[in-house]
Design a protein around this motif. Sequence first.
Motif, PDB file in Angstrom:
ATOM      1  N   GLY A  21      16.612 -20.771  14.988  1.00  0.00           N
ATOM      2  CA  GLY A  21      16.647 -21.842  14.001  1.00  0.00           C
ATOM      3  C   GLY A  21      15.667 -21.678  12.863  1.00  0.00           C
ATOM      4  N   LYS A  22      14.741 -20.741  13.006  1.00  0.00           N
ATOM      5  CA  LYS A  22      13.749 -20.540  11.949  1.00  0.00           C
ATOM      6  C   LYS A  22      13.759 -19.086  11.504  1.00  0.00           C
ATOM      7  CE  LYS A  22      10.403 -23.982  13.579  1.00  0.00           C
ATOM      8  NZ  LYS A  22      10.684 -25.032  12.608  1.00  0.00           N
ATOM      9  N   VAL A  23      13.590 -18.890  10.211  1.00  0.00           N
ATOM     10  CA  VAL A  23      13.546 -17.534   9.676  1.00  0.00           C
ATOM     11  C   VAL A  23      12.274 -17.357   8.861  1.00  0.00           C
ATOM     12  CG1 VAL A  23      14.630 -15.886   8.098  1.00  0.00           C
ATOM     13  CG2 VAL A  23      16.060 -17.311   9.564  1.00  0.00           C
ATOM     14  N   SER A  24      11.580 -16.255   9.127  1.00  0.00           N
ATOM     15  CA  SER A  24      10.398 -15.930   8.338  1.00  0.00           C
ATOM     16  C   SER A  24      10.692 -14.655   7.557  1.00  0.00           C
ATOM     17  CB  SER A  24       9.195 -15.727   9.257  1.00  0.00           C
ATOM     18  OG  SER A  24       9.545 -14.925  10.376  1.00  0.00           O
ATOM     19  N   MET A  25      10.639 -14.748   6.267  1.00  0.00           N
ATOM     20  CA  MET A  25      10.909 -13.540   5.475  1.00  0.00           C
ATOM     21  C   MET A  25       9.849 -13.309   4.406  1.00  0.00           C
ATOM     22  SD  MET A  25      14.500 -14.796   3.666  1.00  0.00           S
ATOM     23  CE  MET A  25      14.725 -13.439   2.520  1.00  0.00           C
ATOM     24  N   TYR A  26       9.593 -12.033   4.202  1.00  0.00           N
ATOM     25  CA  TYR A  26       8.596 -11.615   3.221  1.00  0.00           C
ATOM     26  C   TYR A  26       9.268 -10.654   2.256  1.00  0.00           C
ATOM     27  CZ  TYR A  26       4.127  -9.972   1.324  1.00  0.00           C
ATOM     28  OH  TYR A  26       3.059  -9.685   0.483  1.00  0.00           O
ATOM     29  N   ASN A  66       4.803 -12.278  -2.648  1.00  0.00           N
ATOM     30  CA  ASN A  66       3.450 -12.179  -3.179  1.00  0.00           C
ATOM     31  C   ASN A  66       3.393 -11.969  -4.679  1.00  0.00           C
ATOM     32  OD1 ASN A  66       4.540  -9.488  -2.241  1.00  0.00           O
ATOM     33  ND2 ASN A  66       2.883  -8.868  -3.606  1.00  0.00           N
ATOM     34  N   ILE A  67       2.246 -12.237  -5.216  1.00  0.00           N
ATOM     35  CA  ILE A  67       1.907 -11.862  -6.591  1.00  0.00           C
ATOM     36  C   ILE A  67       0.747 -10.881  -6.472  1.00  0.00           C
ATOM     37  CG2 ILE A  67       0.981 -12.647  -8.793  1.00  0.00           C
ATOM     38  CD1 ILE A  67       3.670 -13.868  -8.422  1.00  0.00           C
ATOM     39  N   THR A  68       0.994  -9.649  -6.869  1.00  0.00           N
ATOM     40  CA  THR A  68      -0.074  -8.661  -6.816  1.00  0.00           C
ATOM     41  C   THR A  68      -0.843  -8.708  -8.130  1.00  0.00           C
ATOM     42  OG1 THR A  68       1.089  -7.252  -5.257  1.00  0.00           O
ATOM     43  CG2 THR A  68      -0.607  -6.204  -6.597  1.00  0.00           C
ATOM     44  N   ASP A  69      -2.067  -9.215  -8.026  1.00  0.00           N
ATOM     45  CA  ASP A  69      -2.850  -9.382  -9.250  1.00  0.00           C
ATOM     46  C   ASP A  69      -4.124  -8.539  -9.244  1.00  0.00           C
ATOM     47  OD1 ASP A  69      -4.019 -10.831  -7.264  1.00  0.00           O
ATOM     48  OD2 ASP A  69      -4.116 -12.731  -8.335  1.00  0.00           O
ATOM     49  N   ILE A  70      -4.078  -7.476  -8.421  1.00  0.00           N
ATOM     50  CA  ILE A  70      -5.117  -6.452  -8.532  1.00  0.00           C
ATOM     51  C   ILE A  70      -4.377  -5.134  -8.598  1.00  0.00           C
ATOM     52  CG2 ILE A  70      -7.104  -5.320  -7.485  1.00  0.00           C
ATOM     53  CD1 ILE A  70      -7.401  -7.724  -5.644  1.00  0.00           C
ATOM     54  N   TRP A 204      -3.856   0.722  -1.964  1.00  0.00           N
ATOM     55  CA  TRP A 204      -2.416   0.483  -1.979  1.00  0.00           C
ATOM     56  C   TRP A 204      -1.916  -0.173  -0.701  1.00  0.00           C
ATOM     57  CZ3 TRP A 204      -2.323   6.242  -3.279  1.00  0.00           C
ATOM     58  CH2 TRP A 204      -2.771   6.412  -4.609  1.00  0.00           C
ATOM     59  N   HIS A 205      -0.988  -1.054  -0.898  1.00  0.00           N
ATOM     60  CA  HIS A 205      -0.129  -1.568   0.178  1.00  0.00           C
ATOM     61  C   HIS A 205      -0.826  -2.511   1.153  1.00  0.00           C
ATOM     62  CE1 HIS A 205       1.748   1.956  -1.434  1.00  0.00           C
ATOM     63  NE2 HIS A 205       0.982   2.780  -0.767  1.00  0.00           N
ATOM     64  N   THR A 206      -2.129  -2.563   1.122  1.00  0.00           N
ATOM     65  CA  THR A 206      -2.837  -3.352   2.124  1.00  0.00           C
ATOM     66  C   THR A 206      -2.587  -4.847   1.971  1.00  0.00           C
ATOM     67  OG1 THR A 206      -4.543  -1.662   2.128  1.00  0.00           O
ATOM     68  CG2 THR A 206      -5.090  -3.752   3.173  1.00  0.00           C
ATOM     69  N   GLU A 207      -2.443  -5.300   0.713  1.00  0.00           N
ATOM     70  CA  GLU A 207      -2.327  -6.740   0.507  1.00  0.00           C
ATOM     71  C   GLU A 207      -1.101  -7.320   1.210  1.00  0.00           C
ATOM     72  OE1 GLU A 207      -1.559  -4.596  -1.821  1.00  0.00           O
ATOM     73  OE2 GLU A 207      -0.035  -5.318  -3.210  1.00  0.00           O
ATOM     74  N   CYS A 208      -0.006  -6.570   1.171  1.00  0.00           N
ATOM     75  CA  CYS A 208       1.216  -7.104   1.775  1.00  0.00           C
ATOM     76  C   CYS A 208       1.094  -7.181   3.303  1.00  0.00           C
ATOM     77  CB  CYS A 208       2.434  -6.271   1.381  1.00  0.00           C
ATOM     78  SG  CYS A 208       2.926  -6.533  -0.348  1.00  0.00           S
ATOM     79  N   VAL A 209       0.373  -6.240   3.873  1.00  0.00           N
ATOM     80  CA  VAL A 209       0.184  -6.266   5.329  1.00  0.00           C
ATOM     81  C   VAL A 209      -0.569  -7.533   5.722  1.00  0.00           C
ATOM     82  CG1 VAL A 209      -0.822  -5.058   7.294  1.00  0.00           C
ATOM     83  CG2 VAL A 209      -0.001  -3.742   5.332  1.00  0.00           C
ATOM     84  N   VAL A 210      -1.648  -7.752   5.022  1.00  0.00           N
ATOM     85  CA  VAL A 210      -2.524  -8.871   5.354  1.00  0.00           C
ATOM     86  C   VAL A 210      -1.844 -10.217   5.074  1.00  0.00           C
ATOM     87  CG1 VAL A 210      -4.620 -10.032   4.576  1.00  0.00           C
ATOM     88  CG2 VAL A 210      -4.663  -7.572   5.055  1.00  0.00           C
ATOM     89  N   MET A 211      -1.210 -10.300   3.938  1.00  0.00           N
ATOM     90  CA  MET A 211      -0.629 -11.584   3.546  1.00  0.00           C
ATOM     91  C   MET A 211       0.594 -11.937   4.373  1.00  0.00           C
ATOM     92  SD  MET A 211      -1.356 -11.614  -0.575  1.00  0.00           S
ATOM     93  CE  MET A 211      -0.371 -10.201  -1.004  1.00  0.00           C
ATOM     94  N   SER A 212       1.417 -10.953   4.678  1.00  0.00           N
ATOM     95  CA  SER A 212       2.617 -11.256   5.465  1.00  0.00           C
ATOM     96  C   SER A 212       2.224 -11.699   6.866  1.00  0.00           C
ATOM     97  CB  SER A 212       3.551 -10.043   5.513  1.00  0.00           C
ATOM     98  OG  SER A 212       2.905  -8.933   6.096  1.00  0.00           O
ATOM     99  N   LEU A 213       1.278 -10.983   7.455  1.00  0.00           N
ATOM    100  CA  LEU A 213       0.874 -11.336   8.816  1.00  0.00           C
ATOM    101  C   LEU A 213       0.124 -12.668   8.854  1.00  0.00           C
ATOM    102  CD1 LEU A 213      -0.167  -7.816  10.161  1.00  0.00           C
ATOM    103  CD2 LEU A 213       1.805  -9.189  10.888  1.00  0.00           C
TER     104      LEU A 213
END
Length: 451
Positions: A21-26, A66-70, A204-213
């Motif tokens: 019943g619930k969906v989590s998407m990034y 996300n908004i990548t602002d760095i 690189w790429h670290t922000e999405c790992v941290v923010m999604s989790l």
Amino acid sequence: MLRLFDTAAGTVRPFEPRTPGKVSMYVCGPTVYGPPHLGHGRFSLVFDVLRRYLEWSGLDVTYVSNITDIDDKIIDRANTEQRPWQEITESCEAVWYRAMDAIGVKRPTHDPHATAYVEQMVALIARLIEAGAAYETSDGVYFRPLEVGDYGLLARQDIESLQVGARVDVVDEKESPIDFALWKKAKPGEPSWPSPWGDGRPGWHTECVVMSLDLLGEGFDLHGGGQDLCFPHHENERAQAVADGKVFARHWVHNGFVMVDDEKMSKSLGNFTNLLDLIDRYDARAYRLLCLQSHYRSPIDVNEKNSAQATAALERYDALARRIAGLGDGVPPDTATIERFVGHMDDDLNTPRALAVIAETVTEINRRLDIEDIAGTEPLAAAFRSMLVAVGLTVDDEVAAVGDEAATLCRQRDDARAAKEWARADEIRDQLQAMGYVVEDTPTGTKVRKG
RNA sequence: GGCGACGUGGCCGAGUGGUUAGGCAGAGGCCUGCAAAGCCUUGCACAGGGGUUCGAUUCCCCUCGUCGCCUCCA
């Protein structure tokens, strides 16, 4: 049940949410250093359609983008233009959301900013070093993909060919050409944050790992983006999460590329790759329709002809919407129609097929209205509206307010027609058309709308 | 060099081992005072060459062509 292509599995497979019943998407959002282009528009639309369809199906969707602002490009632009980098990221973000609003993309549930997650990124990098998956050099901290057993899963290449094919310059201190920076030590004048390895910024790429989790938790349902993100971006996100001992995304979805006409044509198209220009030139809904007309994983070609075609197709929907205004409200949608629609949508989001169902429904409604079968029309009208909601297409059923002058002319024309003064009626029609209206005779008299 | 995608009627674009995708544009008809909108009808389509098969656009092989990825691109 929805079946979706999963890049990691390399095949279409059932999409089964972690929690029923619930969906989590990034969905990987933009790096805010310039205006959004057609590629941004496509992924935004593709995942907006997926989100809306899931919600329409009754699921509770948490949508994070996300908004990548760095980023180096932001810093470059700030230096070039002699402006604070925050000014660039803020203005670009505003432009981004303006464009998203214009094409009808729903705002994310959360839109985390990289700048707000630096501490968490530092903590992750520290853990990766501790786990032996990363190492410090004189200019930063680097990740070792070789430590991740199934590295290359999303790229669908084995780790050796990735190493052989690597085109990057080998930095002296890097152990392998495929190692990538997690932390970049600051050079004078660059924006920086404190870390155990000295002031600097995330690589690189670290922000999405941290923010999604952080926002969705381990084993979230779906991670999406453009096909170009498969590698290196998503591959490297996944590698970091795996090396950190985390369960990452359960399903990987990537949309196809956008092609614009080749150079020969682009000259006449001008700056056509800018999303704002497209919106400016055509009905803002046209790009959504274009995206729906082809499968999300196929490349689409965006050009003047296609955009004009899509715009023309929308008019047919609008015309029907006007015709069925007030019909079918509160009536259950026609079951057979909805079932066919759902069948195609569930089949890896086969929107071209789903659109065909909508088109056939339009024809059927028109046919029934022609023979004044109102009762038979209502469930179909309800189905039509429902299906449009599912894919996020809006229709304009308003008979646009017209000026007093035009309204008067309409009445005069009705009078002339009642008196069978055809020359006079045609004259008034010419007048209205000259004013930019499309003129239609209906059972209730002359109707005009802006063409 | 490695990995992968694609080539469908005027255009865009689904799909299938033998039966109608759908849209846009075109032609004819119905409706209309004439239009518009709508409806109906209509179009040697599946890059080329082999092969498998009773039969392939659909499966296999080859050729040609287009394109993407191989560390900062959505």
